[in-house]
Write a protein that holds these residues in place. Structure first.
Motif: not given
Ligand SMILES: NC(=O)c1ccc[n+]([C@@H]2O[C@H](COP(=O)([O-])OP(=O)(O)OC[C@H]3O[C@@H](n4cnc5c(N)ncnc54)[C@H](OP(=O)(O)O)[C@@H]3O)[C@@H](O)[C@H]2O)c1
Length: 270
Positions: A7, A9-11, A33-34, A38, A68-69, A92-94, A118
């Protein structure tokens, strides 16, 4: 340390940025990352390796950080399971409990569960970490080193305390923003325009935090020091007490803790 992020993404982006600043080598970081856009952005911004899917082969690595989510965790874990040897898994998945993830990983248990927040995006994060007893000290140290790249860390001894961490620092930034919103609205009611209300509120938060961090006094003492008898601050705090602000915060954090437990149970049933 060779680290593979699942994954991008943001984190993952925040973590990679922080780690490179802390001296981690880009050559040791790979992101699965698919999304091609990105992948390109990660390659260009950080010079890390990327690949489209786990199926194309997981590089030899010491740590796999799943970012990932929560809804995607089961599928990702099942894809990872055949590739595991002795790597540390960081999740780090909630809401996803270690036992649940271990089951999805085919019984693999070298897992550290992390709850970041965040402000990690600006390297001022607060992460809670939990590892079950059989995770070795080397793996614990690796997890801590990675999370320190984006802020402070706090280990908890029981996994249930991760819900409490979520209620405090995970959801906590939203409580601060809520107070800021209310303060800006009050400022507008006093006649300030948006910009000035924002400036007064943001600078007050920034200054108060800096003062608290630099002072040997605790928050209650600092509050008492600016509350002279019969003055304006005392009038404000009396009104807030009467309106139940403190009880509201207490109830809010308890509700977040409870919801974290509920979500953990729901997500575990995927
Ligand atoms: N953001 C925060 O502040 C925060 C705080 C605490 C915990 N977390 C945890 O951190 C995790 C990630 O959050 P985020 O905000 O970074 O989410 P995000 O921005 O949606 O990033 C997740 C990434 O994973 C990719 N992905 C999905 N399925 C995948 C797979 N099978 N193989 C590889 N990559 C894949 C997604 O691609 P697509 O977009 O193309 O689907 C996306 O780019 C979550 O579990 C969340 O609970 C985040």
């Amino acid at each position: 340390m060779n680290i593979t992020f699942i994954g991008g993404g943001n984190m993952a982006t925040a973590l990679i940025g922080g780690m490179l600043q802390q001296g981690f080598a880009a050559a040791g970081l790979t992101v699965v990352e698919p999304d091609p856009a990105k992948r390109d952005a990660l390659q260009q911004q950080f010079g890390v390796q990327t690949q489209a899917a786990i199926e194309t082969g997981l590089p030899a690595c010491d740590v796999i950080l799943i970012a990932v989510k929560p809804q995607s965790m089961k599928a990702v874990a099942q894809q990872l399971a055949p590739h595991l040897g002795k790597q540390l898994i960081i999740s780090i998945a909630a809401g996803i409990q270690v036992n649940t993830l271990a089951t999805w990983l085919g019984g693999y248990t070298q897992i550290v569960r992390v709850m970041p927040n965040t402000p990690a995006l600006v390297r001022a994060g607060m992460s809670g970490l939990y590892a079950p007893p059989d995770v070795d000290t080397g793996h614990r140290a690796q997890a801590e080193q990675i999370m320190r790249a984006v802020g402070q860390v706090l280990w908890v001894a029981q996994e249930t305390q991760i819900d409490a961490i979520t209620a405090m620092s995970g959801s906590g930034p939203a409580y601060v923003f809520y107070f800021m919103e209310a303060m800006m609205a009050a400022g507008r009611a006093l006649g300030f325009n948006d910009d000035d209300a924002r400036k007064l509120t943001y600078a007050t938060f920034e200054g108060a935090i800096k003062l608290a961090l630099d002072s040997p006094d605790d928050a209650a003492t600092l509050r008492a020091k600016v509350t002279s008898k019969g003055g304006t601050t005392e009038a404000a705090l009396h009104a807030m007490e009467a309106a139940g602000v403190k009880q509201g915060i207490d109830k809010g954090i308890a509700a977040a803790n409870h919801r974290g437990q509920e979500l953990g149970a729901i997500l575990g049933q995927q």
